[in-house]
Design a protein around this motif. Structure first.
Motif, PDB file in Angstrom:
ATOM      1  N   UNK A  25       0.824  -1.195   0.000  1.00 39.61           N
ATOM      2  CA  UNK A  25       0.000   0.000   0.000  1.00 39.61           C
ATOM      3  C   UNK A  25       0.857   1.244   0.000  1.00 39.61           C
ATOM      4  N   UNK A  26       0.234   2.311  -0.370  1.00 44.13           N
ATOM      5  CA  UNK A  26       0.843   3.618  -0.257  1.00 44.13           C
ATOM      6  C   UNK A  26      -0.050   4.413   0.674  1.00 44.13           C
ATOM      7  N   UNK A  27       0.548   5.145   1.605  1.00 44.38           N
ATOM      8  CA  UNK A  27      -0.254   5.830   2.595  1.00 44.38           C
ATOM      9  C   UNK A  27       0.226   7.253   2.780  1.00 44.38           C
ATOM     10  N   UNK A  28      -0.712   8.181   2.876  1.00 46.79           N
ATOM     11  CA  UNK A  28      -0.347   9.555   3.171  1.00 46.79           C
ATOM     12  C   UNK A  28      -0.882   9.908   4.544  1.00 46.79           C
ATOM     13  N   UNK A  29      -0.188  10.766   5.231  1.00 48.20           N
ATOM     14  CA  UNK A  29      -0.565  11.121   6.591  1.00 48.20           C
ATOM     15  C   UNK A  29      -0.556  12.630   6.742  1.00 48.20           C
ATOM     16  N   UNK A  89      -8.263  15.121  14.213  1.00 43.22           N
ATOM     17  CA  UNK A  89      -8.211  13.990  13.286  1.00 43.22           C
ATOM     18  C   UNK A  89      -6.903  13.983  12.512  1.00 43.22           C
ATOM     19  N   UNK A  90      -6.574  12.834  11.983  1.00 41.97           N
ATOM     20  CA  UNK A  90      -5.416  12.677  11.104  1.00 41.97           C
ATOM     21  C   UNK A  90      -5.876  11.885   9.897  1.00 41.97           C
ATOM     22  N   UNK A  91      -5.666  12.401   8.713  1.00 47.84           N
ATOM     23  CA  UNK A  91      -6.131  11.757   7.485  1.00 47.84           C
ATOM     24  C   UNK A  91      -5.108  10.738   6.992  1.00 47.84           C
ATOM     25  N   UNK A  92      -5.582   9.555   6.669  1.00 50.75           N
ATOM     26  CA  UNK A  92      -4.737   8.516   6.099  1.00 50.75           C
ATOM     27  C   UNK A  92      -5.398   7.995   4.830  1.00 50.75           C
ATOM     28  N   UNK A  93      -4.600   7.528   3.901  1.00 49.67           N
ATOM     29  CA  UNK A  93      -5.133   6.970   2.654  1.00 49.67           C
ATOM     30  C   UNK A  93      -4.140   5.984   2.084  1.00 49.67           C
ATOM     31  N   UNK A 126       2.429   6.097  12.990  1.00 50.33           N
ATOM     32  CA  UNK A 126       2.478   6.283  11.542  1.00 50.33           C
ATOM     33  C   UNK A 126       3.389   7.461  11.205  1.00 50.33           C
ATOM     34  N   UNK A 127       3.245   8.530  11.942  1.00 52.85           N
ATOM     35  CA  UNK A 127       4.066   9.715  11.704  1.00 52.85           C
ATOM     36  C   UNK A 127       5.547   9.407  11.910  1.00 52.85           C
ATOM     37  N   UNK A 160       4.195   0.849   4.625  1.00 51.07           N
ATOM     38  CA  UNK A 160       3.713   2.175   4.297  1.00 51.07           C
ATOM     39  C   UNK A 160       4.714   2.945   3.457  1.00 51.07           C
ATOM     40  N   UNK A 161       4.191   3.765   2.584  1.00 52.83           N
ATOM     41  CA  UNK A 161       5.011   4.666   1.785  1.00 52.83           C
ATOM     42  C   UNK A 161       4.355   6.025   1.818  1.00 52.83           C
TER      43      UNK A 161
END
Length: 224
Positions: A15-19, A25-29, A108-109, A158-159
């Motif tokens: 997966x690729x994830x953005x933070x 809240x914290x957005x992840x995708x 994650x961060x 994660x990327x």
């Protein structure tokens, strides 16, 4: 309807994830599962369209966001879940007012937590075996997507969207743009519309110009 735990399988996938965090809240995708011919550690292959039926008529929030597949640890809300040519794309918000949500966001961060995994039930007519003994999953009911430490797929790491140094080809650029939320058609147009021989020579102005040109084309089509 209650389900026995044994009927629910969980899978991890590349997966690729953005933070990005803001307020509470914290957005992840990223991708909770990817399609293709590479089996996971369980010997399963998930085919494109496997989740199409279960996603029809459902809100993304109907699929629970969990911590390590623990049903007692809901850590946020999924706001978008869809299939594309890569796999099962998910986007959501970690709830920083929950203890586990804060922990997940912090890890994650820090890049200490680097996996997503999905929980689902294979339907009775939703799988077939290959001559090699692998199971191809073609129809499954999606229940939850978790942030996990050890996903079933050993490549599920994660990327971040900020990792532009990992972009070395047109395909990498297309996946990079999609992970940042760009529509599939726009990402493809930018990635395949003039990739330079030396990626380090790419200037911000060039990328901005490409985005403006693509946006102009889209606006033209929408206006008829």
């Amino acid at each position: 309807m209650l389900l026995k735990q044994s009927t629910i399988l969980d899978k991890g996938a590349p997966l690729e994830l953005k933070f990005a965090s803001s307020g509470n809240t914290a957005t992840i995708a990223g991708y909770g599962a990817t399609f293709g011919d590479q089996p996971d550690t369980y010997g399963d292959i998930i085919r494109a369209g496997a989740f199409a039926e279960t996603l029809k008529g459902r809100q993304a929030s109907d699929v629970v966001m969990l911590w390590q597949h623990s049903t007692s640890d809901v850590i946020g809300l999924w706001t978008e879940i869809r299939e594309d040519e890569t796999g099962l794309y998910v986007k959501g918000q970690l709830n920083l007012e929950t203890q586990r949500g804060r922990e997940a966001a912090s890890l994650v961060k820090q890049r200490a937590l680097n996996g997503l995994s999905i929980g689902f039930r294979v339907q009775s007519d939703g799988a077939e075996m290959t001559p090699e003994g692998l199971r191809q999953i073609t129809k499954a009911e999606l229940w939850e997507v978790s942030l996990v430490t050890f996903p079933a797929n050993t490549n599920a790491r994660l990327k971040r969207s900020s990792d532009f140094d990992q972009v070395n080809s047109r395909g990498d650029l297309e996946r990079f743009l999609k992970s940042g939320g760009a529509p599939n058609a726009l990402a493809k147009r930018i990635a395949h519309g003039g990739w330079p021989g030396d990626r380090h020579a790419v200037e911000i102005e060039d990328i901005t110009a490409a985005l403006k040109a693509a946006t102009h084309d889209i606006d033209t089509i929408l206006k008829g």
